[in-house]
Design an enzyme around this catalytic site. Structure first.
Site, PDB file in Angstrom:
ATOM      1  CB  THR A  79      -0.924  -0.012   1.245  1.00  0.00           C
ATOM      2  OG1 THR A  79      -1.776  -1.153   1.139  1.00  0.00           O
ATOM      3  CG2 THR A  79      -1.756   1.250   1.354  1.00  0.00           C
ATOM      4  CG  ASN A 158      -7.301  -7.671  -4.894  1.00  0.00           C
ATOM      5  OD1 ASN A 158      -7.307  -6.946  -5.885  1.00  0.00           O
ATOM      6  ND2 ASN A 158      -8.025  -7.416  -3.823  1.00  0.00           N
ATOM      7  CD  GLN A 188      -3.117 -11.002  -4.454  1.00  0.00           C
ATOM      8  OE1 GLN A 188      -2.775 -12.169  -4.597  1.00  0.00           O
ATOM      9  NE2 GLN A 188      -3.502 -10.514  -3.284  1.00  0.00           N
ATOM     10  CB  SER A 208       3.157  -6.741  -0.858  1.00  0.00           C
ATOM     11  OG  SER A 208       2.933  -6.928   0.514  1.00  0.00           O
ATOM     12  CG  HIS A 210       1.732  -9.621   3.521  1.00  0.00           C
ATOM     13  ND1 HIS A 210       0.427 -10.049   3.621  1.00  0.00           N
ATOM     14  CD2 HIS A 210       1.668  -8.352   3.042  1.00  0.00           C
ATOM     15  CE1 HIS A 210      -0.372  -9.068   3.224  1.00  0.00           C
ATOM     16  NE2 HIS A 210       0.348  -8.034   2.872  1.00  0.00           N
ATOM     17  CB  THR A 250      15.668   3.561  11.030  1.00  0.00           C
ATOM     18  OG1 THR A 250      16.236   4.789  11.475  1.00  0.00           O
ATOM     19  CG2 THR A 250      16.653   2.422  11.243  1.00  0.00           C
ATOM     20  CB  CYS A 336      -7.344  -5.101   1.445  1.00  0.00           C
ATOM     21  SG  CYS A 336      -5.965  -6.192   1.253  1.00  0.00           S
TER      22      CYS A 336
END
Ligand code: PLP
Length: 393
Positions: A79, A158, A188, A208, A210, A250, A336
């Site tokens: 995102t 998705n 995706q 992404s 995950h 960081t 989501c």
């Protein structure tokens, strides 16, 4: 979690691979700040460079040199990468030749809601229909009658798994608008279908971790060299200048280590794992079609891991709860957008009625799933459908 769990919600997120966990545990011991100039800082910085190299290689950048590393900007998630792509491009230059932005009518909320914000700021948003899971080429061509500033098209949807022909769309846009910035949300599609930013003709690509057996809380934006050279994108997180000034703060070294490890592992097994997911999806689809469900299969190409279906007059939430009681986890559309009470816009765009969209389930596979998982889902769905239909009579 116990062994009885059957996890079929892999488009929402995936299980972290053992290899990624191991790399993350090692990275946790190297707690120096990557910006620090001492040895512990350099060791942390090396973790970032190694992961970047791995991800750039997976995107077809061969023989990654030092100057190539700035082509990948780590963010806190997909995102954020998309927000950086869209707002970073929109506000990079005060003067713009055009304000028109093309997109599809079935984007993830990270694109859709960012563009809604840009619309408030005077940009004109044109949404290309995706009925049946296919980009409407005629509508796309018709929309090219005026100059285009930017386009943002997802690679794989998705909710339906539809694989949009981004390469063709970006080619058509580029021919008429050589300076348009082209962004692709490939969250995706990454490591599920073969592509490189170059093969898509994309300037910016969102990823992404995950969704590919890496950790949550880490994503990345690929930025093509011309975007950097021409300063077509500006950071919106300002601060200490990390990530070559593109995203201050960081770095999440542990997450980055897990992302790199997951990419290395999944890349190595990609053709085999995609074939496996495709087989499981097709097997499940075939068995389920005899249970009175309607399969919402894209009429064009699709990614191997997503199957969407509409239940016979049973609300998806009811079925989701019943399956969850049995330890079987699926989704009622995109995780989501599950915060929303509206029927899925994507499924409406696909061609479903609001009621059908309300009765739809998404089953999504990973290479960790087995045929036994599918059989248990199929028989549980069969039993629950008969039970719920009986109660209603
Ligand atoms: N884009 C698509 C197509 C997605 O499916 C998702 C998550 O489901 C995202 C973007 C957002 O990714 P993240 O969860 O890393 O913010």
């Amino acid at each position: 979690m116990d062994k009885e769990i059957i996890y079929l919600d892999n488009s929402a997120t995936t299980r972290i691979s053992e290899c990624a966990k191991e790399k993350m545990a090692q990275a946790a011991d190297i707690y120096g700040n990557p910006s620090s100039l001492h040895a512990m800082g350099s060791a942390a910085e090396r973790i970032i460079r190694d992961a970047k190299t791995e991800i750039l290689l997976s995107l077809g950048v061969r023989a990654v040199r030092d100057e190539d590393l700035r082509r990948l900007c780590f963010t806190s998630c997909g995102t954020e990468a998309t927000n950086l792509a869209l707002f970073g491009t929109a506000y990079a230059k005060k003067r713009r030749e055009a304000t028109r932005i093309l997109t599809t009518d079935s984007e993830h909320p990270s694109v859709e809601n960012s563009l809604a914000r840009l619309a408030e700021d005077g940009f004109e948003i044109v949404r290309i229909p995706t009925r049946g899971g296919v980009l409407d080429t005629e509508a796309l061509n018709a929309s090219l009658d005026k100059p285009i500033f930017m386009a943002s098209f997802m690679l794989v949807n998705n909710e339906t798994g539809a694989l949009y022909n981004v390469r063709e769309a970006f080619g058509a846009i580029r021919r008429k608008n050589p300076s348009a910035v082209l962004h692709c949300d490939a969250v995706q599609g990454y490591l599920k279908v073969k592509f490189t930013p170059e093969s898509l003709g994309a300037d910016l690509v969102t990823l992404s971790a995950h969704k590919i057996h890496g950790p949550k809380g880490i994503g990345a934006l690929y930025i093509a060299p011309r975007m950097l050279k021409e300063r077509r994108i500006a950071p919106y997180l300002c601060g200490g200048g990390q990530e070559y000034g593109m995203r201050s703060g960081t770095e999440n070294v542990i997450g980055i280590a897990g992302f790199g490890a997951a990419v290395r592992e999944v890349c190595g097994s990609m053709p085999r794992s995609c074939e496996k997911m495709r087989e499981l999806r097709d097997y499940t689809a075939e068995k389920l079609s005899s249970l009175g469900v309607i399969l919402n299969r894209p009429s064009g190409e699709s990614a191997p891991h997503i199957l969407n279906l509409t239940l016979p007059d049973i609300k998806s939430q009811t079925m989701l709860n019943a399956l969850s009681e049995r330890g079987i986890y699926v989704s009622s559309g995109s995780a989501c957008s599950s915060h929303s009470t509206h029927p899925s816009k994507t499924l409406i765009s696909f061609g479903l009625t609001p009621h059908e969209a309300d009765c739809s389930l998404r089953i999504s596979f990973s290479e960790y799933n087995t045929k036994d998982d599918c059989d248990r889902l199929i028989s549980a769905l069969g039993e629950e459908i008969s039970k719920l239909v009986r109660i209603r009579r």
